[in-house]
Design a protein around this motif. Structure first.
Motif, short mmCIF file in Angstrom:
data_model
loop_
_atom_site.label_atom_id
_atom_site.label_comp_id
_atom_site.label_asym_id
_atom_site.label_seq_id
_atom_site.Cartn_x
_atom_site.Cartn_y
_atom_site.Cartn_z
N GLY A 116 3.58 -1.56 -16.43
CA GLY A 116 2.70 -1.07 -17.77
C GLY A 116 1.36 -0.02 -17.45
O GLY A 116 0.55 0.21 -18.21
N VAL A 117 1.31 0.26 -16.10
CA VAL A 117 -0.04 0.95 -15.87
C VAL A 117 0.06 2.48 -16.36
O VAL A 117 0.97 3.03 -16.12
CB VAL A 117 -0.19 0.96 -14.14
CG1 VAL A 117 -1.24 1.92 -13.74
CG2 VAL A 117 -0.23 -0.40 -13.44
N PRO A 118 -0.86 2.93 -16.86
CA PRO A 118 -0.76 4.47 -17.40
C PRO A 118 -0.67 5.40 -16.31
O PRO A 118 -0.98 5.18 -15.09
CB PRO A 118 -2.27 4.43 -17.80
CG PRO A 118 -2.78 3.05 -18.14
CD PRO A 118 -2.16 2.38 -17.33
N GLU A 119 0.06 6.29 -16.66
CA GLU A 119 0.57 7.49 -15.75
C GLU A 119 -0.90 7.99 -14.95
O GLU A 119 -0.82 8.15 -13.76
CB GLU A 119 1.27 8.73 -16.50
CG GLU A 119 1.88 9.75 -15.54
CD GLU A 119 2.43 10.81 -16.28
OE1 GLU A 119 2.87 11.72 -15.63
OE2 GLU A 119 2.73 10.40 -17.36
N VAL A 120 -2.01 8.25 -15.72
CA VAL A 120 -3.22 8.82 -14.74
C VAL A 120 -3.54 7.73 -13.86
O VAL A 120 -3.97 8.19 -12.74
CB VAL A 120 -4.23 8.91 -15.89
CG1 VAL A 120 -4.60 7.71 -16.58
CG2 VAL A 120 -5.11 9.74 -15.14
N ARG A 121 -3.43 6.62 -13.95
CA ARG A 121 -3.65 5.43 -13.02
C ARG A 121 -2.94 5.38 -11.82
O ARG A 121 -3.14 5.39 -10.70
CB ARG A 121 -4.05 4.24 -13.53
CG ARG A 121 -5.38 3.87 -14.27
CD ARG A 121 -6.59 3.91 -13.71
NE ARG A 121 -7.77 4.05 -14.55
CZ ARG A 121 -8.19 5.00 -14.99
NH1 ARG A 121 -7.93 6.22 -14.49
NH2 ARG A 121 -9.29 4.97 -15.77
#
Length: 317
Positions: A116-121
């Motif tokens: 679930g880590v955001p794409e930007v991260r």
């Protein structure tokens, strides 16, 4: 005890310098340290101060694939005409470094997305994951639990990495990053191949406690065992309690949701470490039937059964 010399090399870790160990009677050097000229000169100087030449080394044992432990292994082995030894699960990450690095970075990114880590991260992690100055390929002898290298017995101690090993010479046990003097090794984000890293790690601690000699870590000096192991177990039990509390408060959550609740805003490598720790605890809770995975892509968990304090503590014995 087998006679050995500890040589501090490298730096920049929360634990300080890496610990390279040389056992002259066995012609063995364990965990030579990070890549680079400065670390290599520190290693050579430390050996020379102890009256040991690089050419005296016949075997280089590396506890795990992380660059701060494996980085000097190819250079040292080439200079000494020595053989490199690793556990079979970690050996390819040095032996076929270029290809395995490509697989690892893709795997890391895919796993972060599953957590679930955001794409930007995720992209931030990928951008910061620069190649180590290692050969594309290096000869490595791959071992299994119980193998013997120059009189030392290999123990498979997964958790921090899938193929982490310890090696025992007499009453001296060299444990790499499985147990460190003041810092709790990352479990979950430090090797995204592991599917049950916390469970594996706790089992590795149990195996080490069966040894009644002295313990020597990959950073710092000797360890107070079993006191240090008990501190680490308590740390993970308390973290598990916090993970359960966050799941109850949210109703359901991804590993990234839990990681943000636990650690706040994260960037760079801390994204992988934080999300990995949360994912490791959630998986362990699910395997113990205290939580359940209710969704995938990304993974999402919910509380299934809140254990008593005593029941939860049993998981960390």
């Amino acid at each position: 005890m087998s006679d050995f010399v500890r040589v501090p090399v490298g730096g920049g870790s929360p634990e300080g310098s890496n610990s390279a160990y040389v056992l002259p009677d066995h012609s063995v050097l364990i965990d030579p340290g990070p890549p680079g000229d400065e670390a290599y000169e520190r290693l050579r100087t430390g050996l020379a101060d102890a009256g040991i030449s690089v050419s005296d080394i016949d075997h280089v044992v590396v506890t795990h694939w992380h660059a701060d432990h494996v980085g000097l292994a190819p250079r040292l082995a080439a200079a000494a005409g020595a053989t490199i030894h690793m556990h079979k699960h970690d050996a390819p990450l040095l032996g076929s470094y270029r290809e395995e690095r490509r697989k690892r970075t893709r795997r890391d990114a895919a796993t972060l997305a599953e957590w679930g880590v955001p794409e930007v991260r995720v992209e931030e992690v990928r951008a910061g994951d620069t190649p180590s100055p290692l050969p594309d390929e290096t000869p490595v002898v791959a071992h299994e639990d119980g193998d013997v290298v120059a009189g030392g017995e290999i123990l498979h101690t997964p958790g921090h990495t899938l193929g982490h090993l310890a090696i025992r010479f007499g009453d001296a046990m060299f444990v790499g990053d499985t147990v460190l003097p003041t810092y709790t090794p990352n479990v979950g984000g430090s090797d995204t191949r592991s599917t049950t890293p916390l469970t594996d790690y706790l089992q590795s601690l149990r195996r080490l406690l069966e040894h009644d000699g002295e313990f020597f870590p990959g950073h710092g000096g000797s360890l107070a065992i079993p006191e240090r192991v008990e501190t680490i177990r308590t740390h993970h039990r308390e973290r598990t309690e916090r993970v359960l509390a966050r799941l109850e408060a949210r109703g359901d959550a991804t590993p990234w949701d839990v990681a943000v609740d636990l650690f706040g805003e994260m960037h760079g490598i801390h994204v992988k470490f934080g999300a990995g720790e949360a994912a490791a605890h959630l998986r362990a809770l699910a395997d113990a039937s205290f939580a359940e995975r209710i969704e995938t892509d990304p993974d999402r968990y919910a509380v299934r059964d809140v254990p008593s304090t005593a029941t939860l503590a049993e998981q960390f014995e």
